[in-house]
Design a protein around this motif. Structure first.
Motif, PDB file in Angstrom:
ATOM      1  N   PHE A  93       1.974   9.672  19.432  1.00 12.20           N
ATOM      2  CA  PHE A  93       3.393   9.301  19.295  1.00 12.20           C
ATOM      3  C   PHE A  93       3.462   8.214  18.228  1.00 12.20           C
ATOM      4  CE2 PHE A  93       7.268   7.033  20.331  1.00 12.20           C
ATOM      5  CZ  PHE A  93       8.140   8.069  20.617  1.00 12.20           C
ATOM      6  N   PRO A  94       3.648   8.596  16.950  1.00 12.81           N
ATOM      7  CA  PRO A  94       3.549   7.610  15.851  1.00 12.81           C
ATOM      8  C   PRO A  94       4.577   6.491  15.986  1.00 12.81           C
ATOM      9  CG  PRO A  94       3.572   9.871  15.002  1.00 12.81           C
ATOM     10  CD  PRO A  94       3.938   9.950  16.458  1.00 12.81           C
ATOM     11  N   MET A  95       4.207   5.337  15.418  1.00 12.96           N
ATOM     12  CA  MET A  95       5.125   4.197  15.383  1.00 12.96           C
ATOM     13  C   MET A  95       6.243   4.450  14.347  1.00 12.96           C
ATOM     14  SD  MET A  95       2.428   1.075  15.176  1.00 12.96           S
ATOM     15  CE  MET A  95       0.971   0.986  16.195  1.00 12.96           C
ATOM     16  N   THR A  96       7.268   3.621  14.435  1.00 14.47           N
ATOM     17  CA  THR A  96       8.280   3.641  13.385  1.00 14.47           C
ATOM     18  C   THR A  96       7.689   3.016  12.117  1.00 14.47           C
ATOM     19  OG1 THR A  96       9.137   1.473  13.997  1.00 14.47           O
ATOM     20  CG2 THR A  96      10.090   3.396  15.113  1.00 14.47           C
ATOM     21  N   LYS A  97       8.328   3.269  10.987  1.00 12.51           N
ATOM     22  CA  LYS A  97       7.837   2.718   9.711  1.00 12.51           C
ATOM     23  C   LYS A  97       7.798   1.189   9.761  1.00 12.51           C
ATOM     24  CE  LYS A  97       7.117   6.424   7.260  1.00 12.51           C
ATOM     25  NZ  LYS A  97       5.769   6.761   6.779  1.00 12.51           N
ATOM     26  N   PRO A 108       0.827  -1.212   0.000  1.00 12.01           N
ATOM     27  CA  PRO A 108       0.000   0.000   0.000  1.00 12.01           C
ATOM     28  C   PRO A 108       0.861   1.261   0.000  1.00 12.01           C
ATOM     29  CG  PRO A 108       0.007  -1.041   2.155  1.00 12.01           C
ATOM     30  CD  PRO A 108       0.726  -1.966   1.234  1.00 12.01           C
ATOM     31  N   ASP A 109       0.622   2.129  -0.986  1.00 16.89           N
ATOM     32  CA  ASP A 109       1.361   3.399  -1.068  1.00 16.89           C
ATOM     33  C   ASP A 109       1.005   4.325   0.083  1.00 16.89           C
ATOM     34  OD1 ASP A 109       2.546   2.499  -3.377  1.00 16.89           O
ATOM     35  OD2 ASP A 109       1.040   3.403  -4.694  1.00 16.89           O
ATOM     36  N   LEU A 110      -0.262   4.277   0.533  1.00 22.94           N
ATOM     37  CA  LEU A 110      -0.686   5.181   1.624  1.00 22.94           C
ATOM     38  C   LEU A 110       0.132   4.933   2.888  1.00 22.94           C
ATOM     39  CD1 LEU A 110      -4.571   5.270   1.322  1.00 22.94           C
ATOM     40  CD2 LEU A 110      -2.996   7.159   0.977  1.00 22.94           C
ATOM     41  N   LEU A 111       0.455   3.661   3.156  1.00 19.95           N
ATOM     42  CA  LEU A 111       1.225   3.350   4.365  1.00 19.95           C
ATOM     43  C   LEU A 111       2.613   3.978   4.308  1.00 19.95           C
ATOM     44  CD1 LEU A 111       1.255   1.742   7.005  1.00 19.95           C
ATOM     45  CD2 LEU A 111       2.231  -0.177   5.748  1.00 19.95           C
ATOM     46  N   GLN A 112       3.244   3.935   3.133  1.00 20.54           N
ATOM     47  CA  GLN A 112       4.586   4.497   3.003  1.00 20.54           C
ATOM     48  C   GLN A 112       4.563   6.024   3.048  1.00 20.54           C
ATOM     49  OE1 GLN A 112       7.319   2.635   2.915  1.00 20.54           O
ATOM     50  NE2 GLN A 112       6.133   0.754   3.040  1.00 20.54           N
ATOM     51  N   ASN A 113       3.515   6.619   2.454  1.00 19.00           N
ATOM     52  CA  ASN A 113       3.491   8.082   2.293  1.00 19.00           C
ATOM     53  C   ASN A 113       2.781   8.827   3.416  1.00 19.00           C
ATOM     54  OD1 ASN A 113       4.818   7.768  -0.187  1.00 19.00           O
ATOM     55  ND2 ASN A 113       2.901   7.498  -1.307  1.00 19.00           N
ATOM     56  N   TYR A 114       1.719   8.214   3.968  1.00 10.78           N
ATOM     57  CA  TYR A 114       0.888   8.953   4.925  1.00 10.78           C
ATOM     58  C   TYR A 114       0.752   8.282   6.279  1.00 10.78           C
ATOM     59  CZ  TYR A 114      -0.432  11.511   0.709  1.00 10.78           C
ATOM     60  OH  TYR A 114      -0.408  12.239  -0.425  1.00 10.78           O
ATOM     61  N   GLY A 115       1.232   7.078   6.436  1.00 14.58           N
ATOM     62  CA  GLY A 115       1.216   6.453   7.753  1.00 14.58           C
ATOM     63  C   GLY A 115       0.099   5.447   7.942  1.00 14.58           C
ATOM     64  N   GLU A 140      -3.997   6.520   7.941  1.00 14.88           N
ATOM     65  CA  GLU A 140      -4.610   6.695   6.622  1.00 14.88           C
ATOM     66  C   GLU A 140      -4.690   5.358   5.887  1.00 14.88           C
ATOM     67  OE1 GLU A 140      -5.982   9.268   5.268  1.00 14.88           O
ATOM     68  OE2 GLU A 140      -5.631  10.574   6.983  1.00 14.88           O
ATOM     69  N   ALA A 141      -3.648   4.524   5.993  1.00 13.56           N
ATOM     70  CA  ALA A 141      -3.645   3.241   5.287  1.00 13.56           C
ATOM     71  C   ALA A 141      -4.758   2.329   5.789  1.00 13.56           C
ATOM     72  CB  ALA A 141      -2.280   2.564   5.449  1.00 13.56           C
ATOM     73  N   LEU A 142      -4.957   2.264   7.138  1.00 10.55           N
ATOM     74  CA  LEU A 142      -6.025   1.411   7.682  1.00 10.55           C
ATOM     75  C   LEU A 142      -7.406   1.943   7.316  1.00 10.55           C
ATOM     76  CD1 LEU A 142      -4.723   0.373  11.200  1.00 10.55           C
ATOM     77  CD2 LEU A 142      -4.990  -1.053   9.179  1.00 10.55           C
ATOM     78  N   ALA A 143      -7.555   3.279   7.339  1.00 12.52           N
ATOM     79  CA  ALA A 143      -8.851   3.853   6.951  1.00 12.52           C
ATOM     80  C   ALA A 143      -9.176   3.504   5.506  1.00 12.52           C
ATOM     81  CB  ALA A 143      -8.820   5.363   7.157  1.00 12.52           C
ATOM     82  N   ASP A 144      -8.177   3.601   4.615  1.00 13.52           N
ATOM     83  CA  ASP A 144      -8.386   3.244   3.210  1.00 13.52           C
ATOM     84  C   ASP A 144      -8.671   1.745   3.069  1.00 13.52           C
ATOM     85  OD1 ASP A 144      -8.065   3.823   0.223  1.00 13.52           O
ATOM     86  OD2 ASP A 144      -6.558   2.253   0.528  1.00 13.52           O
ATOM     87  N   TYR A 145      -7.957   0.928   3.838  1.00 17.84           N
ATOM     88  CA  TYR A 145      -8.173  -0.516   3.776  1.00 17.84           C
ATOM     89  C   TYR A 145      -9.581  -0.895   4.247  1.00 17.84           C
ATOM     90  CZ  TYR A 145      -7.687  -5.450   4.999  1.00 17.84           C
ATOM     91  OH  TYR A 145      -7.876  -6.800   5.120  1.00 17.84           O
ATOM     92  N   ALA A 146     -10.029  -0.272   5.347  1.00 18.51           N
ATOM     93  CA  ALA A 146     -11.378  -0.547   5.857  1.00 18.51           C
ATOM     94  C   ALA A 146     -12.431  -0.126   4.857  1.00 18.51           C
ATOM     95  CB  ALA A 146     -11.575   0.173   7.190  1.00 18.51           C
TER      96      ALA A 146
END
Length: 737
Positions: free
Chosen positions: A635-639, A600-607, A610-616
């Motif tokens: 406190f965001p996670m690491t990539k 997923p590009d969203l995970l790499q670019n936006y975190g 956003e990636a889980l919201a798009d996946y859901a």
């Protein structure tokens, strides 16, 4: 203005208590109707200052309910007892009560009873400042309540859970979830036709929208919704005056509405402000609610200041000060506002002495409020300090215990040595006695030799001398053997002690060696797992690029070629080619979806969020709804953590859709102080946990492998036909990790 829910007058409370006592006395001892009524009766006693009687009645009925094979009544009563003891600050007793409630909840299949125990756990966690844990328990309670059949108490228990969730989400500024559960509370109140509950729900919704408008002043819809719910509350009261326990409810809502018009609406609403402030004043005087009267005077003073009539404003403020001074439970924030405004007006009138006096009172009140808030903070810090102090004391006790064990072992060795010395002393005493006896025998022989004959005296003397030499020699031999035995025994003890020490040392070395081997195995496993996960992700990326760039380009070229042929074909062929082009479009869309799932590009670019919201959104359809909730995610996670977490959630959701046929899946991520907690819940078919232990599926193995890579833990809860809740959590990674 602070929003408060009011309790009825003591006369109404006494009437309710008397009615409950009458109903309770009519029930039979150890009967189900008495168990069902005990909780309400005990709560009424507790809030009417009869705490000991409330606890005694609960404990008496718990003894009877515990004897039943069905555990739901004991679970219910233990939960009520835990809540009552927590209100009385008996924290340890309360924790013991809720543990017993959990135990009895395992002895029943009644979903409502299980849900009420979960509600009790959440209620206690909220009062212990563990709100994330409380939310999990409340959500589990709602799941049990949703599965429970209708009953007389089910809706009120649901309403209690919704109110608690509304309060927590209000503290977290999660307005969307706060509105969701506030709306559910209102719907239940309307369903039950409980006028007081409807009134409180209207007030809660109005206050919530007022707070949202305060946070976002450009969104006037929240201001208008706050006005709407406040007006609904007033209209409900006007139409049902006789059904309310106290008229103070009207003065309360009138003050809130007047305050809303005063601060958030244009000057054209001044007359409405004045009308509702005067209404609050008259109703507050009728019900002797001093705080409400003081608030209404304060609002009218603000109107007078806006009109430039500072003399009238001062009169209103003095009246407000007089009213609040007659209230033993005066609202300190109202008092603070009165002192501040009086100081400003006196300064404007050049009455500097009075201005200074009121300003000093303002400072004292402010200091009092600050000290209370500071005291609450200090108590929380003190509780944390005491907890850490107890852990340190426990470590010190463990160290002291080890020292005592070593001293005890040393004392045992010394005791063994002392016993041996005592045995040696006994042997010496016996030898001395033998020597004394031999001396006596020797004297007797000498006397006999003298009596036998003088002639034989010399011969006897020589024989006696030889005999004494022989005895001396034997004595020396005995002494030598005795010393040799003692020395041998002492040497044996030393060797035994040395052997034990060497054995202990070798065992310790063996343990250390085993620990080193285990650590090396763990490092090897982590390296292997890291390589495997990296390889999987690289392979996923390569497949996604190959599919998108290779097969995707080929399909797009084929589509363009067919489109060119279509333009040159007759209508019949053209229609068939159009269908083929449509099927190619579907294939391209499916190809893009597969490539997107692989990387997923969203995970790499936006975190992750956003990636889980798009996946859901992509996985949801008419038959299944997937909801994603991020709570306290600051406190965001690491990539690396985000990618692994995304893969785990993706695997869990796919498993749920494939095996459980759910209608709803909830993905919730909560950031706690030192870790992340992720929960994936569904309302599908569920399964038996025991069968899962014998299941060696690749999907579960992959999930466990990824969670171990995050240094996390996995917890699964599932019941047949009740759905599944899977939680995994792992620690945060700091910058130096």
């Amino acid at each position: 203005m602070t929003f408060l829910f009011l309790c009825p007058h003591s006369s109404h409370a006494q009437d309710l208590l008397q009615q409950l006592k009458t109903d309770y006395d009519k029930t039979k001892v150890a009967s189900i109707p008495r168990f069902q009524l005990t909780g309400k009766y005990a709560q009424a006693l507790l809030f009417n200052n009869q705490q000991d009687k409330a606890i005694a009645i609960l404990e008496e009925n718990i003894k009877q309910a515990s004897k039943l094979p069905e555990g739901k009544y004991a679970a219910y009563l233990y939960t009520v007892l835990a809540i009552n003891n927590r209100i009385l600050e008996r924290i340890t007793t309360s924790e013991t009560n809720i543990e017993k409630a959990r135990l009895f909840a395992t002895k029943t299949n009644d979903s409502e009873a299980k849900g009420y125990v979960k509600y009790g756990e959440g209620w206690l966690a909220t009062r212990n400042n563990k709100e994330a844990e409380a939310v999990r328990n409340f959500l589990q309670a709602t799941q049990f309540f949703d599965k429970a059949p209708p009953s007389a108490s089910l809706d009120s228990r649901k309403s209690s859970v919704y109110k608690e969730l509304t309060s927590i989400y209000a503290n977290w500024n999660e307005y969307e979830l706060q509105e969701k559960y506030g709306t559910l509370t209102l719907q239940l109140a309307l369903k039950q036709k409980d006028l007081s509950a409807i009134f409180e729900a209207y007030m809660s919704m109005g206050y919530m929208h007022e707070q949202q408008f305060t946070q976002n002043p450009h969104q006037e819809k929240h201001r208008d919704l706050a006005e709407k719910y406040y007006l609904k509350a007033i209209d409900l009261y006007d139409k049902n005056k006789q059904s309310f326990a106290t008229v103070s409810n009207l003065s309360f809502v009138a003050n809130n509405l007047a305050n809303l018009y005063l601060h958030f609406y244009p000057n054209t609403y001044k007359e409405r402000v004045r009308y509702y402030a005067q209404l609050a004043q008259s109703q507050g005087q009728a019900s002797e609610q001093r705080n409400h009267i003081a608030s209404s005077y304060g609002i009218q003073a603000e109107l007078a200041k806006q009109d430039g009539d500072f003399h009238k404003a001062r009169a209103f403020l003095l009246s407000s000060l007089e009213e609040i001074g007659n209230d033993p439970l005066a609202d300190q924030h109202i008092l603070l506002s009165i002192y501040e405004n009086l100081s400003d007006i006196c300064e404007r009138d050049k009455d500097y002495k009075e201005s200074l006096r009121y300003y000093k009172l303002y400072l004292e009140t402010f200091q009092s409020i600050y000290n209370k808030e500071k005291l609450g903070l200090s108590r929380r810090l003190e509780a944390q300090y005491e907890k850490e102090k107890q852990m340190q004391e426990l470590q010190n006790l463990q160290l002291e215990t080890q020292k005592k064990e070593q001293k005890l072992q040393l004392m045992q060795v010394l005791d063994l040595q002392q016993r041996q010395e005592l045995e040696n002393l006994k042997l010496r005493d016996e030898n001395n006695l033998k020597r004394l006896e031999l001396s006596r025998m020797e004297g007797d022989q000498q006397r006999q030799a003298l009596r036998l004959s003088k002639l034989e005296s010399e011969t006897r003397a020589n024989e006696a001398q030889n005999y004494r030499k022989e005895l001396s020699y034997r004595e020396n031999i005995n002494r030598f053997y005795t010393v040799l035995m003692i020395a041998s025994f002492l040497l044996l003890l030393v060797l035994l002690y040395a052997y034990r020490q060497r054995t202990r040392h070798m065992k310790q070395r063996e343990k250390l060696h085993n620990l080193e081997l285990e650590k090396e195995k763990q490092r090897s496993n982590i390296s292997t797992l890291t390589a495997m996960l990296d390889g999987q992700e690289q392979e996923r990326g390569r497949l996604a690029r190959d599919l998108h760039d290779g097969l995707g380009g080929l399909l797009s070229g084929t589509k363009l070629h067919l489109s060119h042929i279509t333009e040159q074909s007759d209508p019949t062929v053209k229609n068939q080619l159009s269908k083929s082009i449509d099927q190619l479009d579907i294939a391209v869309d499916e190809l893009r979806r597969v490539a997107h799932n692989l990387m997923p590009d969203l995970l790499q670019n936006y975190g992750l969020e956003e990636a889980l919201a798009d996946y859901a959104s992509r996985m949801s359809n008419d038959n299944i709804e997937i909801d994603v909730q991020f709570l306290h995610y600051t406190f965001p996670m690491t990539k690396e953590q985000e990618l692994i977490t995304y893969r785990i959630i993706q695997e869990l959701v796919n498993n749920a859709i494939k095996h459980a046929s759910p209608h709803q899946i909830i993905i919730q991520l909560v950031e706690e102080e030192e870790r992340y907690s992720i929960t994936v819940e569904d309302d599908g078919r569920g399964f038996e946990i025991d069968k899962l232990k014998n299941n060696n599926s690749a999907g579960l193995h992959n999930i466990n492998s990824r969670i171990r890579f995050l240094n996390g833990n996995l917890h699964i809860q599932s019941s047949v036909e009740l759905g599944t809740s899977i939680e995994f959590y792992f620690p945060k990674k700091t910058t130096h990790d």
